[in-house]
Scaffold this active site. Structure first.
Site, mmCIF file in Angstrom:
data_model
loop_
_atom_site.group_PDB
_atom_site.id
_atom_site.type_symbol
_atom_site.label_atom_id
_atom_site.label_comp_id
_atom_site.label_asym_id
_atom_site.label_seq_id
_atom_site.Cartn_x
_atom_site.Cartn_y
_atom_site.Cartn_z
ATOM 1 N N GLY A 9 -3.683 1.631 -10.771
ATOM 2 C CA GLY A 9 -4.650 2.916 -10.194
ATOM 3 C C GLY A 9 -4.887 3.689 -11.570
ATOM 4 N N ARG A 11 -4.411 6.994 -13.561
ATOM 5 C CA ARG A 11 -3.356 7.820 -13.919
ATOM 6 C C ARG A 11 -1.994 7.122 -13.190
ATOM 7 N NH1 ARG A 11 -4.023 10.123 -17.555
ATOM 8 N NH2 ARG A 11 -2.465 11.802 -17.137
ATOM 9 N N SER A 12 -2.151 5.948 -13.295
ATOM 10 C CA SER A 12 -0.720 5.029 -13.023
ATOM 11 C C SER A 12 0.291 5.040 -14.054
ATOM 12 C CB SER A 12 -1.143 3.672 -12.485
ATOM 13 O OG SER A 12 -1.597 3.176 -13.379
ATOM 14 N N HIS A 49 -5.564 10.759 -25.087
ATOM 15 C CA HIS A 49 -5.232 9.322 -25.402
ATOM 16 C C HIS A 49 -5.207 9.119 -26.993
ATOM 17 C CE1 HIS A 49 -5.914 6.403 -22.079
ATOM 18 N NE2 HIS A 49 -6.346 7.457 -21.495
ATOM 19 N N ARG A 52 -1.673 10.515 -28.314
ATOM 20 C CA ARG A 52 -0.462 9.710 -27.847
ATOM 21 C C ARG A 52 -0.651 8.499 -28.829
ATOM 22 N NH1 ARG A 52 -2.147 9.062 -22.090
ATOM 23 N NH2 ARG A 52 -2.650 6.936 -22.617
ATOM 24 N N ARG A 53 -1.697 8.105 -29.662
ATOM 25 C CA ARG A 53 -1.766 6.982 -30.174
ATOM 26 C C ARG A 53 -1.007 7.373 -31.817
ATOM 27 N NH1 ARG A 53 -6.689 6.292 -28.177
ATOM 28 N NH2 ARG A 53 -7.832 6.631 -30.113
ATOM 29 N N GLU A 61 -14.515 2.056 -31.568
ATOM 30 C CA GLU A 61 -15.208 2.421 -30.395
ATOM 31 C C GLU A 61 -16.585 1.999 -30.202
ATOM 32 O OE1 GLU A 61 -15.039 6.786 -31.258
ATOM 33 O OE2 GLU A 61 -12.697 6.974 -30.771
ATOM 34 N N ASP A 82 -8.584 -1.031 -24.123
ATOM 35 C CA ASP A 82 -8.089 0.231 -23.033
ATOM 36 C C ASP A 82 -9.410 1.116 -22.768
ATOM 37 O OD1 ASP A 82 -6.992 1.626 -21.235
ATOM 38 O OD2 ASP A 82 -5.680 2.781 -22.719
#
Length: 179
Positions: A9, A11-12, A49, A52-53, A61, A82
């Site tokens: 889902g 934000r899972s 995002h 974090r990478r 993109e 993603d």
């Protein structure tokens, strides 16, 4: 190379799990992003995002293209896509509202997804595909919402079938589904 499918889902924790999985291979990673900056909230999500990478990862993109960017996968051992459901959203919002019930769009999208899956199955890279699961919720109230749910369900099933391994992430906990 194998295809790994990760669903869950909103934000899972599915993206975080996919990023950890990609990092664990300790090989060059290409991140294929589909997010479109439509407002400040979406900009914040995109930035989260990006932060974090690892800075060593490449990025593509192409928010409205699924098949064409596969040419840019060369030179990477791991490709992290993603999020597939974001690509589908982008694709669907380009369809005029009065045309949403036209079956030709559904067929075009499913053919595009199948062509993409065929191409990536032949590639030497490990492909990690992240997509949202919407099958646990209720029926959408709008025509666009129902089309999105129906098509995403069909596409997710195609991806899961093509995948060598699959995970569902619930509340940050990955559950192995396949094999």
């Amino acid at each position: 190379m194998p295809i790994t499918y990760i669903t869950g889902g909103v934000r899972s924790g599915k993206s975080e799990f996919a990023e950890k999985l990609a990092t664990d291979f300790k090989q060059p990673v290409l991140y294929v992003a589909f997010g479109v900056n439509t407002d400040s909230e979406m900009q914040e999500r995109i930035e989260r995002h990006q932060v974090r990478r690892p800075h060593t990862w490449g990025t593509v993109e192409k928010p409205y293209e699924l098949l064409a960017p596969t040419n840019q996968y060369q030179g990477y051992e791991i490709v992290l896509v993603d999020c597939f459901s974001t690509w589908l959203t982008n694709r669907l919002i380009l369809i005029p509202e009065v045309e949403l019930r036209n079956e030709k769009y559904r067929i075009e999208i499913l053919e595009e997804v199948q062509a993409w899956l065929t191409r990536i199955a032949e590639m030497p890279q490990r492909i990690i595909i992240v997509s949202s699961e919407v099958g646990l919720g209720g029926v959408a109230m709008s025509t666009l919402g129902r089309l999105f749910h129906d098509l995403l369900g069909e596409c997710n099933q195609l991806i899961a079938q093509a995948a060598d391994e699959a995970y569902a992430v619930l509340s940050g906990l990955p559950l192995r589904l396949k094999p």
